[in-house]
Write an enzyme that holds these catalytic residues in place. Structure first.
Site: not given
Ligand code: NAD
Ligand code: UGA
Length: 454
Positions: A160, A164, A224, A272, A275, A278, A337
């Site tokens: 996906e 947000e 990334a 922030g 994802c 991480k 964030f």
């Protein structure tokens, strides 16, 4: 009513909820069920107070819920009754054991795979919606292929890409939908079933298909690359502050080159969200696993710059405010964030709050949507932080205001009034470059944007 397809999603979070609501909206001929082990979350999805704030989501859910969209805690029944299963459970960074702080924690994902295996008596298409390390599908297949009753499982990857705050639009009009499959006859057949679902509203040329490993890896690489752009401009913002160049002007000039592009070049207090960090850590871990240490170092530097930018922000505050923040009241405008979400996961505001408390400052936090999450994030420093809804009230008597989130409402406040009510000399640190610096300066504030002359 007979539905053409029965679709299940396991995991009713920021991705599962909006994604399935969009499928239900665009495909009234399908029945979509979302299940989650968290009964509170399911109760909220079934109420008028949804568990996440996302512009346009209330309308989407209202239009579909209990028609062809259903929320339930009965995971086992969901698996039994549906033959197309999206898995959208959380895959956070591991906090224990080997790979702690780097690798993806796949325990929720693996539990789901075993649950699917145990409750399946008919063929299933299992779709990885969660973001996963490349080659996870192989592990999923190995677990599912231990089926003793000969049930057939086809595993697809369908990462996906929604962001947000813009999730509903991103789902309605995506840049692309990516579907990775095995290149076998059965794999391609399963892939075509999923293509058919998205083709109800996504133009065919935007539905990209690939081999399953490319699909899994593309998700990590997309995040990334996006994060790398933010770190690149943030690194340059530090140089701008030393040289009187203006990072907004630099970004505009650089981004005007169509090979580079203008988006995602807003200098900030740092990225922030749940994802970026991480997924890069996951990528770095994978590279090290394959012995690609130089590649791992390259991507790790994106996170290093992000940490540097957050710390730099606090150090700049300290330096500007006479090298002490002890006993000073600092008001944070925003805690989410990013704007248009109540999500605070990995928000730079968390880091800044902790650092300000370390400096013995008093912190007052205001945010239009994220105060509940902020209270949870800061539960272990309870009593040391104030949470205030109204920004004028929050800023009353403060020595400094620091903008953490780019909510447009903060740009539109009455800065004359804020200055009147502030301790003098009064400071503004604009971590998002959304304020009219000149205007704030003219009313009396000492203004410190990111990457611009103070
Ligand atoms: P989330 O934490 O909001 O939701 C995950 C949900 O899965 C939780 O409600 C949890 O209770 C549930 N769950 C966990 N184990 C379960 C099980 N065994 N059975 C049933 N439910 C279970 O997470 P999220 O933000 O929706 O992210 C989900 C995945 O999507 C992650 O891999 C993330 O990297 C990826 N992703 C997230 C975003 C985003 O914007 N948040 C965007 C793209 C991709
Ligand atoms: C990001 C990606 O944009 C999505 O494509 C992806 O699906 C998602 O991660 C995911 O995998 O979870 P998200 O984290 O929701 O989406 O939000 P972004 O708009 O990407 O912003 C991430 C962070 O970068 C925010 O803190 C934002 O304020 C910051 N940012 C973004 C900047 O500081 N400058 C920019 O120019 C852009």
């Amino acid at each position: 009513m007979e539905f053409e397809k029965n679709i299940l999603c396991i995991g009713a979070g920021y991705v599962g909820g909006p994604t399935m609501a969009m499928i239900a909206r665009q495909c009234p001929q399908y029945k979509v069920t979302i299940v989650d082990i968290n009964p509170e979350r399911i109760a909220q999805w079934n109420s008028n107070d949804l568990p996440i704030y996302e512009p346009g989501l209330d309308e989407l859910v209202k239009a579909t819920r209990n028609r062809n969209l259903f929320f339930s805690t009965d995971v086992e029944r969901g698996i039994r009754e549906n033959d197309i299963i999206f898995v959208s459970v959380n895959t956070p960074t591991k906090t224990f054991g080997t790979g702690a702080g780097m690798a993806a924690d796949l325990q929720y994902w693996e539990k789901t795979a075993r649950q699917i295996l145990q409750n399946s008596t008919s063929p299933k298409i299992v779709i990885e919606k969660s973001t996963l390390p490349v080659r996870t599908a192989q592990a999923m297949e190995r677990i599912l292929n231990t089926s003793r009753n000969g049930v057939r499982f086809d595993v697809l990857s369908n990462p996906e890409f929604l962001a947000e705050g813009t999730a509903v639009n991103d789902l309605k009009d995506p840049d692309r939908v990516l579907i990775g499959s095995r290149e076998t006859e059965d794999g391609l057949k399963a892939r075509d079933t999923l293509v058919e679902i998205f083709a109800n509203w996504v133009p065919r040329e935007k539905i990209i298909t690939s081999n399953i490993w490319s699909s899994e890896l593309s998700k990590l690489v997309s995040n990334a690359f996006l994060a790398q752009r933010v770190s690149s401009i943030n690194a340059i913002s530090a140089l701008c502050e030393k040289t009187e160049a203006d990072v907004t002007e630099v970004a505009r000039a650089v981004g005007a080159d169509s090979r580079i592009g203008s988006r995602f070049l807003n200098a900030s207090i740092g990225f922030g969200g749940s994802c970026f960090k991480k997924d890069i850590l996951n990528l770095v871990y994978l590279c090290r696993h394959y012995g690609l240490n130089d590649v791992a170092d390259y991507w790790e530097s994106v996170i290093k710059i992000n940490n540097y930018q957050q710390e730099r922000f606090v150090r700049n505050m300290l330096a500007a405010m006479f090298n002490t923040l002890a006993g000073k009241r600092i008001c944070l405008f925003g805690f989410a964030f990013k704007a248009n979400t109540g999500d605070t996961r990995e928000s730079p505001a968390i880091y800044v709050t902790r650092r300000l408390l370390e400096e013995h400052a008093e912190v007052v936090i205001t945010d239009p949507k994220a105060l509940n999450n902020a209270r949870i994030d800061l539960a272990n420093v309870q009593g040391k932080v104030l949470f205030v809804d109204d920004p004028y009230e929050a800023a009353m008597g403060c020595h400094a205001i620091a903008v953490m989130t780019e909510w447009p409402l903060y740009a539109d406040l009455d800065y004359e009034r804020l200055y009147r009510d502030a301790e003098k000399p009064a400071f503004i640190f604009d971590g998002r470059n959304i304020l009219d610096s000149r205007r704030c300066f003219e009313v009396g504030f000492n203004v410190f944007p990111i990457g611009k002359p103070a």
